[in-house]
Structure formats: C-alpha cells, structure tokens
Design a protein around this motif. Structure first.
Motif, PDB file in Angstrom:
ATOM      1  N   GLU A  67       0.844  -1.197   0.000  1.00  0.00           N
ATOM      2  CA  GLU A  67       0.000   0.000   0.000  1.00  0.00           C
ATOM      3  C   GLU A  67       0.872   1.237   0.000  1.00  0.00           C
ATOM      4  O   GLU A  67       2.076   1.170   0.280  1.00  0.00           O
ATOM      5  N   ILE A  68       0.248   2.369  -0.316  1.00  0.00           N
ATOM      6  CA  ILE A  68       0.939   3.655  -0.358  1.00  0.00           C
ATOM      7  C   ILE A  68       0.320   4.559   0.696  1.00  0.00           C
ATOM      8  O   ILE A  68      -0.890   4.796   0.686  1.00  0.00           O
ATOM      9  N   ASN A  69       1.136   5.042   1.626  1.00  0.00           N
ATOM     10  CA  ASN A  69       0.659   5.956   2.661  1.00  0.00           C
ATOM     11  C   ASN A  69       0.981   7.389   2.254  1.00  0.00           C
ATOM     12  O   ASN A  69       2.135   7.801   2.284  1.00  0.00           O
ATOM     13  N   MET A  70      -0.051   8.121   1.872  1.00  0.00           N
ATOM     14  CA  MET A  70       0.144   9.509   1.441  1.00  0.00           C
ATOM     15  C   MET A  70      -0.033  10.439   2.649  1.00  0.00           C
ATOM     16  O   MET A  70      -0.989  11.190   2.764  1.00  0.00           O
ATOM     17  N   ARG A  71       0.912  10.346   3.554  1.00  0.00           N
ATOM     18  CA  ARG A  71       0.897  11.128   4.790  1.00  0.00           C
ATOM     19  C   ARG A  71       2.199  10.845   5.523  1.00  0.00           C
ATOM     20  O   ARG A  71       2.993  10.005   5.110  1.00  0.00           O
ATOM     21  N   MET A  72       2.381  11.531   6.631  1.00  0.00           N
ATOM     22  CA  MET A  72       3.472  11.172   7.521  1.00  0.00           C
ATOM     23  C   MET A  72       3.202   9.771   8.050  1.00  0.00           C
ATOM     24  O   MET A  72       2.047   9.338   8.133  1.00  0.00           O
ATOM     25  N   ASN A  73       4.238   9.032   8.400  1.00  0.00           N
ATOM     26  CA  ASN A  73       4.039   7.686   8.934  1.00  0.00           C
ATOM     27  C   ASN A  73       5.145   7.362   9.931  1.00  0.00           C
ATOM     28  O   ASN A  73       6.163   8.046   9.996  1.00  0.00           O
ATOM     29  N   MET A  74       4.917   6.327  10.727  1.00  0.00           N
ATOM     30  CA  MET A  74       5.854   5.995  11.795  1.00  0.00           C
ATOM     31  C   MET A  74       7.221   5.564  11.259  1.00  0.00           C
ATOM     32  O   MET A  74       8.239   5.744  11.926  1.00  0.00           O
ATOM     33  N   GLY A  75       7.250   5.003  10.057  1.00  0.00           N
ATOM     34  CA  GLY A  75       8.529   4.645   9.476  1.00  0.00           C
ATOM     35  C   GLY A  75       9.414   5.854   9.232  1.00  0.00           C
ATOM     36  O   GLY A  75      10.631   5.805   9.459  1.00  0.00           O
ATOM     37  N   VAL A  76       8.815   6.951   8.786  1.00  0.00           N
ATOM     38  CA  VAL A  76       9.581   8.183   8.584  1.00  0.00           C
ATOM     39  C   VAL A  76      10.023   8.752   9.934  1.00  0.00           C
ATOM     40  O   VAL A  76      11.149   9.234  10.075  1.00  0.00           O
ATOM     41  N   VAL A  77       9.139   8.699  10.941  1.00  0.00           N
ATOM     42  CA  VAL A  77       9.514   9.175  12.275  1.00  0.00           C
ATOM     43  C   VAL A  77      10.736   8.409  12.771  1.00  0.00           C
ATOM     44  O   VAL A  77      11.708   9.005  13.259  1.00  0.00           O
TER      45      VAL A  77
END
Length: 392
Positions: A312-322
């Motif tokens: 899937e594609i998360n078009m938002r901030m996400n915990m992986g980026v954090v």
C-alpha cells in the motif's frame, strides 16, 4: 514558521470524508497522549500543537538533552499561527475545518477541491495499479496481486476462488480495515463486504502471502513534480496486521537485512521505478511524505524469495519516517534499537512498564545523541493509554 500537529485519525477521516467527522475515542486518546510526537521530526524553529499542562516540562527536558529547536503551541494560540505553514500527520476535510475555525488563514490550507484529490490519491486502490506496473516490469523477482471488487457477487466469487485471502477497505487507519478470510465466503464475511461496498463503494482482495519481512521505502514529494527517496524503514505488525514498531537502524543496516533475500541492485531498480511512478501520480498535487509498504515473501514451491513492491501507499506522515528521522538525527551512528508505539488500556500498567524500562535501560545521551537506553518520545502521565518510545 511551520506548525506541526499529530492527527492519527486522518485515514479514518478521509474514509468518512465529512468536515464534521468525529474520531473514535481510541483515536482521540492517541492524538492527545502522543501530541508531542512531531518534535522529533519537526524542522528547526518550528512549533508543535499540543496541550501545555504536561507537555511543557517534557519538551524542556528534551531540548536540554538533544538541542531541539521546537516550541509548544496550544490551541488558544492558534490565531498567532494564522500565517504559518501547517504540517499535519495527514490532510482531510475535518482537520481543515478545525484549523479554519481556530484562526488559521484559509490560504494556508488546502482547498476542498484539492482535498478531494488527496482522498482519491490516498485510497488503497492506488496500490492496485502500482503493483501491476511494478510486477509487469520486474517479473523475475517480484510478486503481488490486488483485485478490485465493486459488487457482492464478484466478492463471493473471488473469495471462494482464492480459498484464503485478505480483503481491504479503500480508506482506513494503519493496520485497520482488514478482513482475513480463512474459511471462504462465510456469512460474517458477506455482511462485512456488503457494509464496506455500501459505505466506500469498493474493496480490494489479495492472496495471503508467506511473509518473511515487512519493510517500506519512504519518499518525499515537493509538490512541484519532484519526488526524492527519503530512506528505508523496516517495521513489525501483530497477528492482525496492525503496526507495532520499527527497527531503529541506518539505511545501510536495513539494506543488509533485505540483501539476505534480494540483491541490492534489484532493490535499487524497484526504488527508482517507484520514485518515477510516484512523481507522475503525486508529484504536482501533493507535498509531503509517501511511504510505500513492501514485503519479502517466500515461495515455498520454488524455495526462493520475492518482493511485493507495493502492499500500500501511505500519502501522509508515517511511523517509518519518524523512526528514520529520529535515528538519523538523534541516535549514535552504527547503533541499533527499536521504535515502539504501544497501547495499554490500564494507565497504571502503562506507567509500571514505563518505570520498569527506565530502571532496566538507563538513558545515556552524549553530545545530543542517544547512545543507549530507554527514551520515551512523549510524556507518560497519569492519564496515558498510549506511549511511543525508543530503546537503543
């Protein structure tokens, strides 16, 4: 100045698509307990929207330890940020209305028409076409299949044909909106499908893979047609598919794990192809992070490993980026650890775990970087049910 805010219900709000949407109690609790989470990824000299009573002391301490250049903004102070660039966890009509009513200038917010585009681009349906393109381009070492379902008859036919499959709603929170169909098209599955088709118009079906690793490639869209690679993320989920945490490690360390199953030159081809595809779909419409969830899957019959290039594609901030940004900014290079988001319904039990972790893993910070130990990323108070923390 940028003003960050943590609204983890954004996907649920997009599913509802109403400006007057009210989040479930659990999502409101998470937003309140973890309001300060953006301090770890906010740009220098920015602000984070959070209640001040119990967050101010925690933020002061984190400033001392890590040299954070972030200030606290409370809801009554929102008119002071009327001209700020707003950076939510994710955009939706309800957060737009919330900010507009509290004094943020309308020209600093996405228009209703743009939010309609965001909703379409945030759907899990986007993964259907992206997976088809990627598996068609790299058939030798990729797998993945999503079937779009628009009516109950097709749903029954597809579920029965697959025997065991995973059904997904187009819009839902992370790890939510999943139905594991392990026993065919039963009455509960039929009722669930009818409700989702009625509420959201469609759903997707896919096989249940023999998953070995969950990981993601993170990207950033500049809104001007450019999409850049922003790092790797390796994460874990529970038995229901809900997110539980991330590996804290460098991109190189994560790539070493992936390389056990897939040569890195093949991963790089997938990464560049994804970047190009994302730029064509999101590049001129959306500004912010894009997380592409992926899997390493084992094919038992052939005894080999394949990569699912777009779960899937998360078009938002996400915990992986954090987790990625925390490691790069605040962890000692070469170290390894865990980034965890935890829900404990009993506050006393949560605080007991927090206190035990402080005793068992004493915090050591040197020159503004975490060397080892347990670090809560948000304050743990007498009301929390959620905590986010790292342990290195």
């Amino acid at each position: 100045m940028k003003l960050y805010l943590f609204n983890p219900d954004s996907d649920l709000a997009l599913a509802n698509n109403e400006a007057n949407y009210i989040a479930p109690a659990s999502a409101r609790r998470m937003a309140q307990d973890m309001a300060l989470l953006p301090i770890w990824y906010a740009a220098p000299d920015s602000a984070v929207l959070a209640p001040s009573a119990y967050n101010a002391d925690f933020l002061r301490r984190m400033r001392e330890l890590f040299g954070l250049r972030v200030q606290l903004a409370t809801e009554p102070e929102l008119p002071d940020y009327a001209e700020a660039s707003i950076v939510p966890w994710g955009w939706n009509p309800s957060i737009r209305k919330y900010l507009l009513k509290r004094g943020v200038n309308e020209d600093k917010l996405p228009s209703p028409r743009l939010l309609a585009d965001y909703r379409s681009l945030s759907s899990r349906i986007q993964a259907v076409e992206m997976t088809r393109r990627m598996t068609g381009r790299y058939p030798g070492y990729t797998c993945g299949e999503h079937t779009l379902v628009n009516n109950i008859e097709d749903c029954e036919r597809i579920v029965n044909a697959m025997h065991a499959c995973l059904l997904k709603v187009p819009w839902s929170g992370s790890g939510k909106g999943l139905n594991w169909c392990l026993h065919g098209f039963t009455k509960p599955v039929s009722n669930w499908c009818e409700r989702i088709l009625r509420e959201q118009g469609c759903l997707t079906a896919e096989p249940i893979y023999n998953k070995v690793e969950d990981f993601a490639l993170e990207f950033y869209s500049d809104g001007c047609g450019g999409v850049r690679f922003a790092g790797c993320s390796m994460f874990s989920t529970n038995e229901h598919g809900a997110y539980t945490g991330n590996l804290l490690a460098s991109d190189g360390q994560i790539e070493e794990i992936i390389a056990r199953y897939l040569p890195l030159e093949k991963l790089e081809r997938i990464r560049e192809a994804l970047r190009t595809e994302l730029a064509s779909v999101y590049g001129y419409t959306y500004t912010g992070y894009l997380g592409v969830d992926m899997m390493i899957c084992r094919q038992d019959k052939e005894n080999k490993y394949l990569v699912h290039p777009c779960v899937e594609i998360n078009m938002r901030m996400n915990m992986g980026v954090v987790a990625r940004l925390f490691y790069d900014r605040f962890a000692v290079p070469g170290s390894k650890g865990r980034f965890t988001v935890e829900y404990v319904p009993d506050n006393g039990a949560l605080r007991a775990r927090h206190e035990q972790d402080m005793r068992n893993y004493p915090l050591i910070v040197e020159n503004g970087r975490l060397l080892s130990g347990y670090l809560p990323l948000v304050p743990v108070t007498g009301k929390n049910c959620y905590r986010a923390y790292v342990r290195l």
